[in-house]
Design an enzyme around this catalytic site. Sequence first.
Site, short mmCIF file in Angstrom:
data_model
loop_
_atom_site.label_atom_id
_atom_site.label_comp_id
_atom_site.label_asym_id
_atom_site.label_seq_id
_atom_site.Cartn_x
_atom_site.Cartn_y
_atom_site.Cartn_z
N MET A 156 65.07 120.32 97.96
CA MET A 156 66.34 120.84 98.48
C MET A 156 66.96 119.92 99.52
O MET A 156 66.36 119.66 100.57
CB MET A 156 66.14 122.24 99.06
CG MET A 156 66.10 123.30 97.97
SD MET A 156 65.89 124.92 98.66
CE MET A 156 64.27 124.79 99.35
N GLY A 209 66.21 115.64 97.61
CA GLY A 209 66.64 114.44 96.90
C GLY A 209 66.72 113.29 97.89
O GLY A 209 67.34 113.42 98.95
N HIS A 228 64.57 112.70 89.60
CA HIS A 228 65.61 113.73 89.49
C HIS A 228 66.52 113.40 88.30
O HIS A 228 67.44 112.59 88.41
CB HIS A 228 66.41 113.77 90.79
CG HIS A 228 67.31 114.97 90.95
ND1 HIS A 228 67.63 115.82 89.91
CD2 HIS A 228 67.95 115.46 92.04
CE1 HIS A 228 68.43 116.78 90.36
NE2 HIS A 228 68.64 116.58 91.65
N HIS A 285 70.81 118.43 86.97
CA HIS A 285 71.94 118.93 87.78
C HIS A 285 73.17 118.04 87.82
O HIS A 285 73.91 118.03 88.82
CB HIS A 285 71.47 119.23 89.21
CG HIS A 285 70.27 120.14 89.26
ND1 HIS A 285 69.52 120.34 90.39
CD2 HIS A 285 69.68 120.89 88.30
CE1 HIS A 285 68.52 121.17 90.13
NE2 HIS A 285 68.61 121.52 88.85
N TYR A 339 73.46 114.74 87.98
CA TYR A 339 73.44 113.48 88.71
C TYR A 339 73.21 112.32 87.74
O TYR A 339 73.28 112.51 86.53
CB TYR A 339 72.42 113.57 89.86
CG TYR A 339 72.86 114.64 90.85
CD1 TYR A 339 74.02 114.47 91.59
CD2 TYR A 339 72.18 115.85 90.95
CE1 TYR A 339 74.48 115.47 92.45
CE2 TYR A 339 72.64 116.85 91.80
CZ TYR A 339 73.79 116.66 92.55
OH TYR A 339 74.26 117.64 93.38
N GLY A 369 63.25 127.77 95.83
CA GLY A 369 64.18 127.06 96.70
C GLY A 369 64.62 127.90 97.87
O GLY A 369 64.03 127.86 98.96
#
Length: 461
Positions: free
Chosen positions: A97, A129, A250, A253, A255, A406
Site C-alpha cells: 500500500m 509500491g 507489480h 492495477h 500500471y 490492505g
Amino acid sequence: MEWNAEREREREYEEEGSICNFHASSFIFCFGRCLFFFDYSIADISNILFARCLALALLDHSSNSTQEQEQGANTTLFSPYKIANFNFSHRVVLAPMTRCRALNGIPNAAHAQYYAQRSSPGGFLITEGTTISPTANGFPHVPGIYTEEQVEAWRNVVDAVHAKGSIIFCQLWHVGRASHSVYQPGGAPPISSTTKPLSKRWKILLPDGSYGTYPEPRALTTSEIPEIVQHYRQSAINAIRAGFDGVEIHGAHGYLIDQFLKDGINDRTDEYGGSIENRCRFLVQVVRAVVSGIGAERIGVRISPAIDHNDAMDSDPLGLGLAVIERLNNLQKELGRKLTYLHVTQPRYTAYSKTEYDKKEEEKEAHLMRNLRKAYEGTFMCSGGFTRKLGMEAVAQGDADLVSFGRLFISNPDLVLRFKLNAPLNKYNRKTFYTQDPVIGYTDYPFLSKGNGTTELNARL
Ligand SMILES: Cc1cc2nc3c(=O)[nH]c(=O)nc-3n(C[C@H](O)[C@H](O)[C@H](O)COP(=O)(O)O)c2cc1C
C-alpha cells in the site's frame, strides 16, 4: 458494527492515489512534526507490550503446531504455510500500500515504525509500491529502490521488521502512463505502451495535494524496452542488498506492466502488442530478468486481469489471466524452481463503486478466481475486500493459500492478533491514506489494550 456491513454501505472506491469520480478532499501537509522512533506515551508502551506478549504467545503456539502444509477444511488463516525457504506462521499478509510518507523518495524512521508495528513472528509483509527508476513515479513522496541512499534507508526498515520476526518483500513498481510531467525527469511526458492517456474519469494526485488530469504519455520504442526491464532487475538486486527477503513485481492495477498486458490499453504494432503472446512479453521478460538477478524463489508476481483500475480493461480477463499463468508455469518448469507466489487482486475490490455489482458478478468473480487458482502451479495469494470471515473461508475452501489485507491493516497494526482473537477492529480514515504526516493516520492507530477488551478476550482463550 460489523466491518463488512459497514464497507458494503460505503461502496466507495479508493486506491493508490487515483480518484475515480473525484470529489474534493482535503490534503494535509504536516511536515513539521518532530519524529521519534517510538513516539509513544508510557501508557501506550505498556499497552503495546501487553498486546505483543499476547501475540507472541499466540503465534508461537501456531508455529509450533506443525511445519507441515495444512490444506483443506481445517485450514485457517492461522495455519502455518511453507514456501521454499519461508516458513510463515499464519496466512494474514500485509498487502502492498502506497502511503506517500517517503519525503523525496527516501524511506525514513516512520517507515521502520509502521512496518515493524504490522510485523508478527512468522508474518509476511509486502511494502508499498517502490519505484524502480526516476521515470517510474506518479505519486507524491513514494519511496524508490534505485539509488544507494534509498537502499541504505530501506535497510533500517527491513532490520526493524526482521527484529520482529517477519518476512518482508519489496514491491517493484513503475506507474507508466499513470503519472504526470511534474513527477518526470526534466518535466517529460510519462512513458507507456501507448500514447493514449487515461480518461478524464481518473485524476492524478499532484505533489501540492491538488488533483490534475493525466497527460498524454509517450509510447516506448521497441529498442527502449530492454532498459526498463533492466531497471526491474537492478532494483530487485538492490532490494536484496537492502536485506529484503524478496520482491513482488507489480503487474497489476493499470500500471506499466498492466499497460502492456491489457488489450484495452496496448495498441502497439511491434512484438509487444497485438496477440496475447506479444502483450505478455514485457511481463515475462521482467520476470526472467528478475529471476536472473535474485533467483526464482524470492519473487512474487502481482496481476489483476479483471480490474479496470486506471482504465485497464481487457476484452477477455480470464483468458489473459490464464495466459500469464501458463507462461509463469512454463518458466517454473524450465527453471525447475517455483516463484514464491502469484498475487491476484479480486475484481470485488474495485466493484464497490459500481451499483450493478450483484450476485451474478460475484459468481463470475468466483469462477474467474477459482480458474486462475486451479491453473497456477504454485502458491496463490488473493487480495481485495477480504474480511476475517472471507479470508477464513478462502483458505478453508482452498481458494487461496495466503490472503493479503490492505485497508484493515492500515488501521489495525495488530490485525493478526485481532483476527486471531476475533476482536473488534479500528476504522480506517481514508483522508490520511496519502498524506505525509509521519504519525497521523500512519503510526498512530491504536493496538489492542487492556482498556478495550483484550483481558476479557484473553480469558476466553
Ligand atoms: C491506500 C492504498 C494504497 C495502495 N497501494 C498499492 C500499491 O502500492 N501497490 C499495490 O499493488 N496495491 C496497492 N493497493 C491495493 C492493496 O494492495 C489491496 O489489494 C487493496 O487495498 C484491496 O485490499 P483490501 O480490500 O483488504 O483493502 C493500495 C490500496 C490502498 C487502500
